[in-house]
Design an enzyme around this catalytic site. Structure first.
Site, mmCIF file in Angstrom:
data_model
loop_
_atom_site.group_PDB
_atom_site.id
_atom_site.type_symbol
_atom_site.label_atom_id
_atom_site.label_comp_id
_atom_site.label_asym_id
_atom_site.label_seq_id
_atom_site.Cartn_x
_atom_site.Cartn_y
_atom_site.Cartn_z
ATOM 1 N N LYS A 149 0.905 -1.155 0.106
ATOM 2 C CA LYS A 149 -0.195 -0.262 -0.386
ATOM 3 C C LYS A 149 0.792 1.075 0.223
ATOM 4 C CE LYS A 149 -1.609 2.182 3.895
ATOM 5 N NZ LYS A 149 -0.523 2.944 4.115
ATOM 6 N N GLU A 217 -1.315 6.449 17.291
ATOM 7 C CA GLU A 217 -0.128 6.640 17.665
ATOM 8 C C GLU A 217 0.170 7.160 17.794
ATOM 9 O OE1 GLU A 217 1.446 4.469 13.647
ATOM 10 O OE2 GLU A 217 -0.254 5.944 12.651
ATOM 11 N N HIS A 241 -6.598 0.349 6.500
ATOM 12 C CA HIS A 241 -6.767 -1.283 7.804
ATOM 13 C C HIS A 241 -8.092 -0.416 8.504
ATOM 14 C CE1 HIS A 241 -2.563 -0.677 6.429
ATOM 15 N NE2 HIS A 241 -1.695 0.184 7.181
HETATM 16 C C1 BG6 Z 1 1.178 2.422 7.402
HETATM 17 C C2 BG6 Z 1 0.877 3.743 7.197
HETATM 18 O O1 BG6 Z 1 0.018 1.316 6.934
HETATM 19 O O2 BG6 Z 1 0.848 1.681 9.337
HETATM 20 C C3 BG6 Z 1 1.693 4.206 8.818
HETATM 21 O O3 BG6 Z 1 1.210 4.262 6.603
HETATM 22 C C4 BG6 Z 1 1.516 4.329 10.131
HETATM 23 O O4 BG6 Z 1 1.344 5.911 8.298
HETATM 24 C C5 BG6 Z 1 1.687 2.436 10.222
HETATM 25 O O5 BG6 Z 1 2.190 4.931 10.590
HETATM 26 C C6 BG6 Z 1 0.625 1.597 11.155
HETATM 27 O O6 BG6 Z 1 0.744 0.679 11.890
HETATM 28 P P1 BG6 Z 1 0.871 -0.375 12.730
HETATM 29 O O7 BG6 Z 1 1.267 -1.845 12.824
HETATM 30 O O8 BG6 Z 1 1.905 0.296 13.584
HETATM 31 O O9 BG6 Z 1 -0.146 0.178 13.271
#
Ligand code: BG6
Length: 490
Positions: A149, A217, A241
């Site tokens: 992605k 986050e 997601h």
């Molecule tokens: C990615 C995004 O797909 O997923 C990022 O591009 C994001 O911006 C990340 O930080 C988050 O993934 P995880 O697994 O840390 O929740």
């Protein structure tokens, strides 16, 4: 722990093989799978990239990356020597298809093996690389291609990419990755829903008041600011997601775990999402951007400072009220929110059940709160069900919510593999169930494009929020208007 079987000998070519994703996620994931004996000695991992690198220089890069990206204590000198034997480097420019001699040479004679091209590059290169593979005669029958992605930035660009790659690979050879589908707890949602008979009768409008999905986050956009500024939170997190989480949560029971059975159910959810109109955009969506503040006790810059003082209306936070127009979910709002530089890294789905139909505990004396089911995706993966109970004691009758708590780490006591470990093995085994089909990606874009159009038509502003908070106050107001609030630990 489930038994780990080795996958058939393979050649995995990673385009963008020296880039951030390869170094931070893919190689550490492969290292773990190799250490657990799932990769045969003859298998090869080939990094393809534009630069001229010697094998030695490439190995030094990988060693460094593994040391800094594996969890403490996971790098093992002896195993590194074994893993390094699987690694190769080939210079190849996405657009210069005549110059793929090194790759041709490495792959020639290995046509019978599982061959995977992993495109860990910008989506703008997907079509060119697929064409290069085809024109160099590298697309064999057992070939697969993995697309990272973002798959485009809207429906039109996603279709262009799908068309271009579709000229060179059949749909069942194309693996569109969404790493959330590889997360243990996301898969656990399937186990929870379809491995228990307890929840199914409750999983619907007659029992559920609303659902909240939070993916927060604490990090900012950091080094990715230029890329991110063209994308924003809606495209970066919701299109893929978060909508995948909605699909797995809301879909009907598939008839089996077969790749198409699951994906057929997911797409029905996507097609039932009510469009967010320009008139409804202000009520049903919030856009935010972080300003300077403090996260985890440290002061941090605002988004515009990271952009070098530039001007931008890109959202780093988005909250949505989403409605699914079908019999199961009609009238049950799904509140989604995701953002950078929030108070904590924390992802969960919270299901709030309906109030008791008639309370025998008078409101003035008792605090009866609704049952909550929390599915925690990260950190501290697990499931928690809160129920009302009587506080023990011979005195009055006091009610308190108590938690039936299942922490997966405590229960299973194993390391949680990174999502990429699982997904890479699924590609190598040839199982596309955990990947997105073309129609899913396009249906998701169609709904997202509608929101972006509505934002433009209604001139939806970006609200500022202080780094280290839970986002703009408008996100709290959105729920407040419905007499609800976000479930969060402050
Ligand atoms: C990615 C995004 O797909 O997923 C990022 O591009 C994001 O911006 C990340 O930080 C988050 O993934 P995880 O697994 O840390 O929740």
């Amino acid at each position: 722990m489930a038994q780990l079987l080795p996958v058939d000998t393979f050649d995995l070519v990673i385009f963008g093989g020296t880039g951030d994703l390869a170094m931070r996620k893919l190689l550490p994931a492969l290292y773990h799978r190799d250490k657990d004996g799932q990769i045969t000695a003859e298998s090869r991992i080939i990094a393809a990239s534009r630069g001229a690198l010697t094998q030695q220089a490439y190995l030094e890069l990988v060693e460094e990356a593994l040391k800094s990206n594996l969890a403490e204590g996971d790098f093992d000198e002896a195993h590194w020597k074994v893993f390094a034997r699987r690694l190769h480097y080939a210079q190849a420019d996405a657009y210069e298809h005549d110059g793929w001699g090194e790759l041709n040479k490495l792959l020639s004679g290995y046509e019978e093996r599982t061959r995977v091209a992993y495109l860990a590059t910008a989506p703008g290169l997907f079509g060119a690389i697929a064409t290069g593979l085809k024109s160099n005669g590298l697309v064999t029958e057992p070939s697969r291609i993995v697309l990272e992605k973002p798959l485009g930035r809207d429906l039109d660009s996603a279709r262009d990419i799908n068309d271009a790659v579709g000229q060179c690979f059949a749909e069942n050879q194309i693996y569109r990755i969404d790493h959330y589908l590889g997360k243990e707890t996301v898969q656990n949602l399937l186990a929870l829903r379809f491995g228990n008979s307890l929840f199914e009768p409750l999983w619907r409008r007659s029992a559920i008041d609303h659902v909240q999905i939070t993916v927060s986050e604490d990090l900012g956009v950091g080094g990715r600011v230029e890329f991110y500024d063209r994308v924003g939170a809606l495209r970066d997190m919701v299109q893929n997601h978060m909508l995948q989480l909605v699909c797995l949560f809301a879909m009907e029971a598939p008839s089996s775990l077969d790749q198409n059975a699951v994906r057929d159910e997911k797409i029905k959810v996507l097609r039932s999402l009510k469009p967010i109109s320009a008139e409804g955009a202000k009520k049903h969506s919030v856009r935010g951007q972080y300003s300077a503040g403090a996260v985890n006790g440290e002061t941090v810059d605002g988004y515009l400072d990271e952009l070098d003082g530039g001007k931008s209306t890109t959202e780093t936070f988005v909250a949505l009220k989403l409605e699914i127009e079908n019999w199961r979910w009609s009238g049950v709002p799904f509140y989604l929110r995701t953002g950078k530089r929030l108070k904590a890294k924390h992802s969960e789905i919270v299901v709030q059940f309906q109030d008791v139909p008639h309370s025998i505990f008078p409101e003035q004396e008792y605090n009866v709160s609704p049952n909550l089911l929390r599915i925690r995706l990260q950190p501290d993966e697990g499931v928690q069900l809160s129920v009302m109970a009587k506080e023990p004691g011979p005195g009055g009758f006091e009610l308190k919510p108590v938690s039936l708590d299942l922490s997966f780490a405590e229960t299973f006591g194993v390391r949680y593999p990174d999502a990429y470990e699982r997904l890479l093995m699924e590609v190598l085994r040839g199982n596309p169930a955990l990947f997105m089909r073309r129609d899913e990606v396009e249906a998701a874009w169609q709904w997202i494009d509608g929101i972006i159009d509505s934002w433009q038509t209604s001139n939806q502003s970006v609200e500022s929020y202080v780094s280290g908070s839970w986002g703009p106050s408008a996100a709290a107001l959105m729920l407040d208007r419905d007499g609800r609030s976000w479930h969060q630990e402050d």
